[in-house]
Scaffold this motif. Structure first.
Motif, PDB file in Angstrom:
ATOM      1  N   ILE A 196     -10.272   1.392  -8.462  1.00 35.63           N
ATOM      2  CA  ILE A 196      -8.955   1.850  -8.015  1.00 35.63           C
ATOM      3  C   ILE A 196      -8.133   2.398  -9.168  1.00 35.63           C
ATOM      4  O   ILE A 196      -7.377   3.333  -8.984  1.00 35.63           O
ATOM      5  CB  ILE A 196      -8.188   0.745  -7.259  1.00 35.63           C
ATOM      6  CG1 ILE A 196      -8.111  -0.520  -8.104  1.00 35.63           C
ATOM      7  CG2 ILE A 196      -8.851   0.442  -5.936  1.00 35.63           C
ATOM      8  CD1 ILE A 196      -7.175  -1.540  -7.509  1.00 35.63           C
ATOM      9  N   SER A 228       1.670   6.420  -6.884  1.00 36.56           N
ATOM     10  CA  SER A 228       0.495   7.086  -7.450  1.00 36.56           C
ATOM     11  C   SER A 228       0.568   8.595  -7.298  1.00 36.56           C
ATOM     12  O   SER A 228       0.101   9.331  -8.160  1.00 36.56           O
ATOM     13  CB  SER A 228      -0.788   6.570  -6.783  1.00 36.56           C
ATOM     14  OG  SER A 228      -0.910   5.203  -7.020  1.00 36.56           O
ATOM     15  N   PRO A 249      -1.973  10.394   2.546  1.00 35.67           N
ATOM     16  CA  PRO A 249      -2.066   9.520   1.360  1.00 35.67           C
ATOM     17  C   PRO A 249      -2.023   8.033   1.730  1.00 35.67           C
ATOM     18  O   PRO A 249      -2.721   7.233   1.114  1.00 35.67           O
ATOM     19  CB  PRO A 249      -0.846   9.916   0.531  1.00 35.67           C
ATOM     20  CG  PRO A 249      -0.512  11.293   0.967  1.00 35.67           C
ATOM     21  CD  PRO A 249      -0.870  11.377   2.411  1.00 35.67           C
ATOM     22  N   VAL A 296       0.850  -1.197   0.000  1.00 38.77           N
ATOM     23  CA  VAL A 296       0.000   0.000   0.000  1.00 38.77           C
ATOM     24  C   VAL A 296       0.882   1.242   0.000  1.00 38.77           C
ATOM     25  O   VAL A 296       0.641   2.187  -0.769  1.00 38.77           O
ATOM     26  CB  VAL A 296      -0.931   0.006   1.235  1.00 38.77           C
ATOM     27  CG1 VAL A 296      -1.776   1.269   1.266  1.00 38.77           C
ATOM     28  CG2 VAL A 296      -1.802  -1.232   1.247  1.00 38.77           C
ATOM     29  N   ALA A 320       0.846   4.029  -2.859  1.00 34.73           N
ATOM     30  CA  ALA A 320       0.541   5.423  -2.526  1.00 34.73           C
ATOM     31  C   ALA A 320       1.667   6.317  -3.068  1.00 34.73           C
ATOM     32  O   ALA A 320       1.409   7.337  -3.724  1.00 34.73           O
ATOM     33  CB  ALA A 320       0.398   5.587  -1.021  1.00 34.73           C
ATOM     34  N   THR A 369      -5.471   7.182   2.821  1.00 30.81           N
ATOM     35  CA  THR A 369      -6.422   7.209   1.704  1.00 30.81           C
ATOM     36  C   THR A 369      -6.256   5.977   0.820  1.00 30.81           C
ATOM     37  O   THR A 369      -7.241   5.327   0.456  1.00 30.81           O
ATOM     38  CB  THR A 369      -6.183   8.470   0.842  1.00 30.81           C
ATOM     39  OG1 THR A 369      -6.083   9.569   1.719  1.00 30.81           O
ATOM     40  CG2 THR A 369      -7.315   8.682  -0.131  1.00 30.81           C
ATOM     41  N   TYR A 370      -4.992   5.655   0.473  1.00 35.65           N
ATOM     42  CA  TYR A 370      -4.791   4.524  -0.442  1.00 35.65           C
ATOM     43  C   TYR A 370      -5.117   3.191   0.231  1.00 35.65           C
ATOM     44  O   TYR A 370      -5.618   2.279  -0.420  1.00 35.65           O
ATOM     45  CB  TYR A 370      -3.376   4.557  -1.028  1.00 35.65           C
ATOM     46  CG  TYR A 370      -3.354   5.442  -2.252  1.00 35.65           C
ATOM     47  CD1 TYR A 370      -3.633   4.899  -3.507  1.00 35.65           C
ATOM     48  CD2 TYR A 370      -3.141   6.811  -2.150  1.00 35.65           C
ATOM     49  CE1 TYR A 370      -3.671   5.707  -4.631  1.00 35.65           C
ATOM     50  CE2 TYR A 370      -3.185   7.618  -3.258  1.00 35.65           C
ATOM     51  CZ  TYR A 370      -3.450   7.072  -4.503  1.00 35.65           C
ATOM     52  OH  TYR A 370      -3.516   7.866  -5.611  1.00 35.65           O
ATOM     53  N   LEU A 421      -5.346   1.812 -11.085  1.00 36.41           N
ATOM     54  CA  LEU A 421      -3.930   2.123 -10.916  1.00 36.41           C
ATOM     55  C   LEU A 421      -3.338   2.543 -12.267  1.00 36.41           C
ATOM     56  O   LEU A 421      -3.770   2.077 -13.320  1.00 36.41           O
ATOM     57  CB  LEU A 421      -3.200   0.891 -10.384  1.00 36.41           C
ATOM     58  CG  LEU A 421      -3.700   0.347  -9.053  1.00 36.41           C
ATOM     59  CD1 LEU A 421      -2.937  -0.926  -8.685  1.00 36.41           C
ATOM     60  CD2 LEU A 421      -3.565   1.383  -7.963  1.00 36.41           C
ATOM     61  N   ARG A 451      -8.771   2.937  -0.043  1.00 35.79           N
ATOM     62  CA  ARG A 451      -9.165   2.689  -1.427  1.00 35.79           C
ATOM     63  C   ARG A 451      -8.934   1.238  -1.819  1.00 35.79           C
ATOM     64  O   ARG A 451      -9.664   0.663  -2.612  1.00 35.79           O
ATOM     65  CB  ARG A 451      -8.339   3.581  -2.333  1.00 35.79           C
ATOM     66  CG  ARG A 451      -9.215   4.480  -3.151  1.00 35.79           C
ATOM     67  CD  ARG A 451      -8.440   4.880  -4.349  1.00 35.79           C
ATOM     68  NE  ARG A 451      -8.465   6.336  -4.448  1.00 35.79           N
ATOM     69  CZ  ARG A 451      -7.844   7.000  -5.434  1.00 35.79           C
ATOM     70  NH1 ARG A 451      -7.114   6.345  -6.299  1.00 35.79           N
ATOM     71  NH2 ARG A 451      -7.947   8.273  -5.494  1.00 35.79           N
TER      72      ARG A 451
END
Lengths: 425, 633
Positions: free
Chosen positions: B512, B346, B407, B339, B343, B410-411, B514, B414
């Protein structure tokens, strides 16, 4: 033949047979409840003794009152009984329960019982001076209003039984007040239309397939008969049109509501009300048990206190609305016939009283009172025999119940009073 | 004279009208007379029979409960016939006498059938509902049935009832997903009565049995039966209404019985934890395992046996009833590094070749704090892919500092961590994701405040709490690269004729999406983890590239770390995703990864879906070889 009976003004046979039935009722209530050593049903027979004594006292009290007094206070009494109905509804709203009862100094009263008597007096007073006839439709306005107000109030409670009593009492009074048998038939014809148009709909509900145009057959036959009667009897034009229109309207509206507005569960509720056998484990349970109990009485019954259905408390309400099943099981066919004969004798005797009383008000009171008693007898017994929907209507003289015993006393008092004092005004 | 005439007319009218009224009433009485004649004379004998000792009884016809199948139609739960002894108290002549007689009954092996104190107790209970049947003994053997039937005359009021019981074919292997049945508790009976439940009825208590109770249950029927003086049924009474029972619908689950069995075998008996295997393309749950488990069949046993077993189960300190797959919350440990990496990638703060300012020498100094890497000697300077492969803490401490808590939070959310996934069985628990705001909220009562140093622990998954199903869902979504699906167990509902009534459709929890670069880097890194030299080498599958991440989460419950492992296969367009958590067992690579490995290897070697993928991959490889081989000369 047309002489007024002068001697023996007090109707002793009616009086003593009433008391005899009442006493027999106490024994039946005892039989229905004697196995309960505690709880709400224990010792009800003793209480019923007190109610019956009160009933007898009330008969004598009513007999002593000059009929003029009933006449003068009839509208007042009617108004008062309406107030009680409203009060009961109000209390029902407050306590979030059914608004059937009001507490008065520790006593639970059923205002709908008073409303029956109030309406009876008010209608009698109104009809005493007015002829009701279809040729003057305006003559219907006041009586319809008089019936309508308490009718809607008890329907709101909700107490369908009492609401029906109002209608059942009014019909013979209309008859007495001037309508001919034919006109009474016209009056109830829309209700026959309703029943006949609903019947095939209800029957076809379980087939799950619409019978199409065939559904209209029973009503159609009735409608043709009605038209023939109208043609032969030739009533005024507007009446003819009115009756035809009313019948088509009720049949049409019934079909429309059933097919377009009612949901399936609502239909089911109506069906199981009209025919409890459709719901054998809910509403129909009592009726099935009642039928078995009565049927198992056979010719002479199982003997007093020997009922098996009743002993095992398979029948709730058997001391009130289903008391006839106790009678049927323990005294059999002959017991039922004997009691039915006595009840019929009471009704017969009451109606016959009108032949010896000239006063129109008094006669109307007698007719209304007797109609109330007769309606209760028929609907209650028919219900325990499984040929009528279960509406909470007690059986006169035999069912347990304070309010009804007292109002029965008042009704009998009116009838007995008529012979004694009916000529006084 | 006119007056007299008038009086005469009036008298005549009154006479006429009263006669009409009397005749009308007489007609109504005539109807009653005919009805009485019919009921009491024509039907009299029938009614007498029905009323004797109340021979007429209302009997509930139990609707057969729906069965449970796995995704391939293998029966997981079925019904078996069973007999029990019941008493109808009001028919008893003498309670003492019956108790004495029942106590003298012996089973084939010579044991007494009833324990006298227990029987006295049960009788007392039964007499609380005099007109209802109460079971005295359940699941009795056929030999006892025949003894009772032979002596029916001496045992008035006692009857043998034919019932059906639940049988769980997989025993403890699939207990937590399927749930179990148990008798309605006394205190809930009143509220359930209006839904048609009877006293003593069983209902689904957990898992699928509970969640889809309404589907399984069907609708009980009712009929009137005739009973002789000894309480023995003489069959249904004709002419009396009967409501036929409506069988419950069958349920087909997404579970795979074979795979569930493999997972159960692979999971070490003595250890606790949970395993969830999913199809990342839809969210279908193929395996749901929680250890330790219970054999749900014990709940269908007779009451005395049941209560004995129940006591051991309920008092077990390992809480075997707890479904750890959805209700066990664990720190994700190094699994969370995926994760953190996503994050960072991203939001552009991390690239494939990013090296961190401090290379790993076993410790990382942040202010006064010294944070350790799991490898005492250190990993040296690593790029992102190697850092994931070797699970370097020092690298990810710095990732945490670079990316920041928000972040990461959040990720994580998500990708499906934190809140409940919404799987269709009861009892799922949410996890918890840290972050400055969340931390201050949660520990406000204790007066703890967020400090920036906590982001270090956050980035290596030591502050969060997640469930195995969240982990499986997350890794599935990373493999899927587009959608995070809601996990579900109910595949189809079919009625008794096998016709599909409802079929579940996959539901997307979040999109998501990606980026292509993130996907490329992550796939490369996850593949490295499983390769020799990576931490998850024990999860390799011949012929199928597997991607995953190990985790060894420190926890306050024990000395050993929780062993975690998450994996997908094949790494591109995965068809299977797995999350494994083993409590206090050691390292993810050595404890958790082998479990996933066994499941995956079985799947790709034995399941048609798996074999198909293997064949496809082989064909692809062949084609690549051919094309590159063709170019060479």
């Amino acid at each position: 033949m047309f002489t007024i009976e002068k001697k023996d003004p007090f109707d002793f046979p009616l009086f003593f047979i009433s008391i005899g039935l009442w006493i027999f009722g106490i024994f039946l209530v005892y039989s229905a409840t004697h196995l309960h050593e505690s709880g709400p049903l224990a010792g009800l027979a003793n209480k019923q003794v007190i109610w019956v004594i009160m009933g007898v006292v009330i008969i004598l009290a009513v007999v002593a009152i000059p009929p003029k007094l009933f006449y003068s206070f009839s509208y007042l009494f009617y108004g008062g009984s309406l107030l009680l109905l409203v009060a009961a509804l109000g209390m029902g709203v407050v306590s979030k329960g059914a608004g059937r009862w009001i507490n008065l100094a520790g006593f639970q009263l059923q205002p709908s019982e008073f409303a029956k008597i109030g309406l009876l007096l008010a209608l009698a007073r109104y009809f005493a001076h007015k002829e009701v006839t279809f040729s003057r439709i305006s003559s219907f306005i006041v009586p319809v209003l008089l019936i309508g107000v308490p009718f809607l109030l008890v329907l709101k409670q909700p107490d369908l039984g009492s609401a029906l009593v109002f209608c059942a009492m009014a019909l013979p009074m209309f008859f007495w007040a001037g309508l001919t048998t034919l006109e009474i038939f016209f009056l109830i014809s829309p209700f026959i239309s309703l029943a006949l148009s609903a019947m095939p709909l209800i029957l076809s509900f379980h087939v799950a397939k619409s019978l199409g145009i065939w559904e209209a057959i029973p009503w159609g036959i009735f409608f043709v008969v009605l038209c023939v009667i109208l043609y032969v009897s030739r009533p005024p034009m507007f009446l003819m049109i009115g009756v035809v229109a009313a019948n088509i309207f009720t049949a049409g509206v019934t079909t429309l509501i059933w097919n377009s507005f009612l949901k399936d569960y609502q239909k089911m509720r109506i069906i199981s009300f009209i025919n409890p056998a459709q719901d054998p484990f809910g509403a129909g349970y009592q009726v099935i048990q009642s039928k078995v109990a009565i049927g198992s009485g056979y010719l002479f019954g199982k003997g007093y206190l020997q009922g098996t259905q009743t002993r095992l408390s398979f029948l709730p309400e058997q001391h009130t609305d289903f008391i006839f099943s106790v009678l049927g099981e323990q005294f059999g066919f002959f017991g039922c016939i004997a009691v039915a004969a006595l009840l019929f004798f009471v009704i017969f005797r009451c109606f016959m009283t009108t032949q010896s009383v000239r006063n129109r008000f008094v006669n109307l009171v007698i007719v209304g009172s007797t109609a109330i008693i007769a309606f209760h007898v028929f609907v209650n017994v028919a219900m325990t025999l499984g040929i009528m929907p279960v509406v909470g209507v007690p059986l006169p003289f035999l069912s347990y119940g304070g309010s009804f015993t007292i109002s029965l006393g008042i009704l009998l008092g009116f009838v007995l009073n008529a012979r004694v004092k009916g000529h006084d005004f | 004279m006119p007056v007299g005439l008038h009086i005469q007319d009036e008298q005549f009218e009154r006479n006429h009208k009263s006669i009409v009224l009397i005749v009308t009433v007489a007609c109504f009485f005539g109807v009653l007379f005919l009805r009485l004649f019919f009921l009491q004379i024509i039907q009299g004998q029938l009614n007498i029979r029905l009323s004797q000792e109340n021979a007429m009884q209302l009997k509930v016809i139990k609707a057969p409960r729906g069965l449970i199948y796995d995704r391939n139609g293998v029966v997981l739960v079925r019904n078996r016939p069973s007999y029990s002894i019941a008493v109808l108290p009001y028919k008893l002549k003498s309670r003492q006498d019956i108790i004495r007689k029942l106590c003298s009954i012996r089973e084939e092996n010579g044991d007494r059938l009833f324990d006298s104190t227990d029987l006295v107790q049960r009788m007392r209970q039964a007499f609380g509902r005099r007109f209802d049947q109460t079971r005295l003994k359940e699941d009795i053997s056929m030999s006892v049935v025949s003894i009772i039937e032979e002596h029916a005359m001496e045992l008035p009021g006692i009857s043998v009832e034919n019932e059906s019981r639940r049988e769980y074919t997989m025993g403890p292997e699939a207990f937590h997903a399927l749930g179990y049945m148990s008798e309605i508790p006394e205190d809930q009976f009143d509220s359930l009565k209006k839904h048609g439940y009877q006293y003593g009825d069983l209902m689904g208590k957990a898992g699928i049995e509970h969640r889809y109770e309404d589907i399984f249950r069907g609708k009980d029927g009712q009929e009137y039966i005739e009973v002789n003086a000894y309480g023995k049924s003489l069959g249904r009474i004709k002419n009396m209404p009967r409501v036929a029972p409506l069988a419950g619908d069958d349920v087909y689950l997404t579970l795979d019985a074979d795979l569930q069995h493999v997972a159960y075998q692979a999971f070490p008996d003595s250890l606790k934890g949970g395993v969830v295997v999913m199809d990342p393309r839809s969210g279908e749950v193929l395996v749901m395992l929680s250890s330790p488990s219970v054999d749900p069949n014990i709940f269908s046993l007779s009451v005395s046996l049941r209560s004995k077993n129940w006591a051991t189960v309920a008092l077990d300190p390992n809480l075997p009833l707890n479904n750890r797959a959805i209700a066990g919350t664990y720190p994700p440990g190094s699994c969370f590094k995926l994760v953190s990496a996503i994050a960072g990638l991203s939001i552009g703060k991390l690239q494939e070749n990013s090296h961190m300012p401090s290379s790993c020498n076993g410790v990382y100094h942040y202010g006064r704090r010294i944070a350790h890497c799991w490898k005492a000697g250190g990993h040296g300077s690593l790029d992102l892919v190697s850092a994931i492969q070797q699970s370097c803490n020092v690298y990810f401490y710095q990732v945490g500092l670079r990316v920041g808590d928000e972040p990461l939070h959040t990720y994580a959310q998500r990708l499906g961590l934190g809140p409940v996934t919404g799987i269709d069985i009861p009892g799922e628990k949410p996890g918890w994701l840290s972050g400055e705001k969340e931390y201050n909220e949660r520990f406000a009562a204790r007066g703890w405040r967020w400090t920036n140093g906590l982001v270090l622990d956050m980035a290596i998954g030591q502050t969060e709490l997640v469930t195995p199903i969240q982990l499986a869902d997350m890794i599935g979504a990373i493999g899927n690269t587009k959608y995070l699906y809601r996990p579900f167990l109910l595949k189809e509902v079919r009625n008794r004729d096998g016709i599909v009534v409802t079929a579940s459709k996959p539901t997307v929890r979040t999109e998501i999406n990606l980026s292509a670069e993130t996907i490329r880097v992550m796939q490369k890194a996850m593949a490295k983890v499983i390769e020799i030299g990576g931490t998850g080498g024990q999860a390799t599958v011949p012929g199928v590239p597997v991607g995953g991440k190990t985790g060894s989460a420190q926890n306050p419950q024990g000395e050993l770390t929780h062993a975690l492992f998450i994996a997908i296969a094949p790494i591109q367009n995965p068809v299977i995703a797995c999350g494994v958590v083993v409590e206090n067992a050691g390292h993810g690579g050595s404890i958790a990864a082998p479990i996933a490995g066994k499941i995956f290897r079985y799947y790709f070697a034995n399941k048609p879906e798996g074999k198909q993928v293997v064949a496809m991959l082989a064909a692809q490889k062949e084609a690549e070889k051919a094309s590159s081989g063709g170019k060479k000369p």
